[in-house]
Design a protein around this motif. Structure first.
Motif, PDB file in Angstrom:
ATOM      1  N   MET A   1       2.964 -30.850 -57.976  1.00  0.00           N
ATOM      2  CA  MET A   1       1.877 -31.350 -57.145  1.00  0.00           C
ATOM      3  C   MET A   1       1.511 -30.343 -56.064  1.00  0.00           C
ATOM      4  O   MET A   1       0.330 -30.058 -55.833  1.00  0.00           O
ATOM      5  CB  MET A   1       2.265 -32.685 -56.506  1.00  0.00           C
ATOM      6  CG  MET A   1       1.177 -33.296 -55.634  1.00  0.00           C
ATOM      7  SD  MET A   1       1.708 -34.822 -54.805  1.00  0.00           S
ATOM      8  CE  MET A   1       2.784 -34.152 -53.537  1.00  0.00           C
TER       9      MET A   1
ATOM     10  N   SER B   1      -0.998 -35.981 -61.012  1.00  0.00           N
ATOM     11  CA  SER B   1       0.196 -35.447 -60.370  1.00  0.00           C
ATOM     12  C   SER B   1       0.529 -36.230 -59.109  1.00  0.00           C
ATOM     13  O   SER B   1       1.692 -36.559 -58.858  1.00  0.00           O
ATOM     14  CB  SER B   1      -0.015 -33.960 -60.039  1.00  0.00           C
ATOM     15  OG  SER B   1       1.088 -33.448 -59.336  1.00  0.00           O
ATOM     16  N   ASP B   2      -0.500 -36.540 -58.301  1.00  0.00           N
ATOM     17  CA  ASP B   2      -0.281 -37.316 -57.080  1.00  0.00           C
ATOM     18  C   ASP B   2       0.332 -38.670 -57.381  1.00  0.00           C
ATOM     19  O   ASP B   2       1.372 -39.043 -56.839  1.00  0.00           O
ATOM     20  CB  ASP B   2      -1.602 -37.508 -56.331  1.00  0.00           C
ATOM     21  CG  ASP B   2      -2.150 -36.210 -55.775  1.00  0.00           C
ATOM     22  OD1 ASP B   2      -1.375 -35.247 -55.655  1.00  0.00           O
ATOM     23  OD2 ASP B   2      -3.355 -36.166 -55.467  1.00  0.00           O
TER      24      ASP B   2
END
Length: 317
Positions: A43, A196-197
């Protein structure tokens, strides 16, 4: 909006349910810890690749936002904890109030604060710098604040900042180095960054809640006591969110900076809190001391996930 919001909250609820019924144990703990580290590093690499050098420079030199977040984390929260203790001394027993005051002394979260700032379209560069700075300073400030609030001398704050450097700063720097080559690709594939977050948040929720469950979260305290702890934690979070939002507005910050202050200034770190508690308290007391922190951690993830999605959709509109 409600349908899109519910999808992520349902994922969070499902993750908590899975951790309750099937928490990771034994070798699984190491697997999920490694997975969380990898997803967090990825991330920050993507964040570094997407952000322009100018945005990063502005984030690093934006001392006003860093000061605002640090004041919220290490000044506003301890005062808030003492105020609630003075107003509602019989709400919790002494051990739980110690846990609440300990919670108020801790630094901000790192990965989830930055992830929520990103989802809400806030100032990610400033959030990365502020949240990381909060964790580094928290190694020293948290024991000092605990000693002041508990009216005793806390143990020394030693700690290891290498995980912070390895998981956060190095991947971000690597992304910045690669930015001239992959920055355009990262901008065109924002859904990958969003995945990703959210993925990192779900993994953190599962690993954190699994640890709480395996430590006897549902058996250590009667349900009524856990319910009262949750009410106090919700009151702290609600007041903290309101005060950080008001502070950011009155200080004249722009929208993206206000988002970073809101999410970095209202969060508390479970990852930092448990090691700090192991230094400051006797082993027999640690379980009860960190209980309010574990409950607060789950509440802040749910509430901030809702707020981040709403702010992000508002920014897109």
């Amino acid at each position: 909006m409600l349908r899109r919001l519910d999808s992520f909250l349902l994922c969070l609820l499902g993750t908590v349910g899975l951790a309750t019924v099937l928490p990771c144990r034994g070798a699984g703990v190491s697997v999920f810890n490694i997975l969380a580290i990898g997803m967090i590093a990825n991330m920050f690499f993507l964040q570094g690749a997407r952000l322009s050098r100018r945005a990063v420079a502005e984030g690093i030199t934006n001392w006003r936002i860093h000061l605002a977040i640090l004041l919220c984390t290490f000044f506003m929260f301890p005062l808030l904890g003492m105020m609630l203790h003075a107003l509602l001394p019989g709400m919790l027993d002494s051990a739980m109030w110690m846990g609440v005051l300990f919670l108020c002394c801790l630094p901000s979260t790192v990965q989830s604060s930055i992830a929520f700032t990103s989802i809400a379209r806030g100032n990610v560069a400033a959030a990365i710098c502020s949240a990381t700075l909060s964790n580094i300073l928290g190694i020293f400030l948290a024991p000092l604040l605990v000693g002041i609030l508990f009216s005793r001398h806390a143990a020394g704050g030693g700690g290891n900042i290498l995980p912070i450097v390895g998981q956060l700063l190095l991947p971000f720097i690597a992304g910045q180095i690669a930015q001239p080559w992959i920055g355009g690709w990262a901008q065109r594939h924002k859904k990958l960054l969003s995945f990703s977050d959210r993925g990192s948040i779900l993994v953190v929720v599962y690993t954190a809640f699994s640890e709480a469950v395996t430590q006897g979260l549902w058996h250590r305290l009667p349900p009524a006591q856990i319910g009262r702890v949750a009410l106090v934690d919700m009151a702290i979070l609600a007041i903290a969110l309101g005060l950080t939002h008001l502070l950011a507005r009155l200080s004249g910050f722009g929208y993206r900076d206000r988002i970073a202050i809101l999410f970095c200034g209202s969060k508390k770190s479970l990852a930092s809190g448990v090691p700090i508690a192991s230094v400051l308290f006797a082993p027999t007391d640690i379980g009860l001391i960190v209980m309010p922190l574990m409950v607060y951690h789950q509440i802040q993830l749910f509430v901030c996930a809702t707020l981040a999605r709403r702010f992000g959709e508002r920014a897109e509109d």
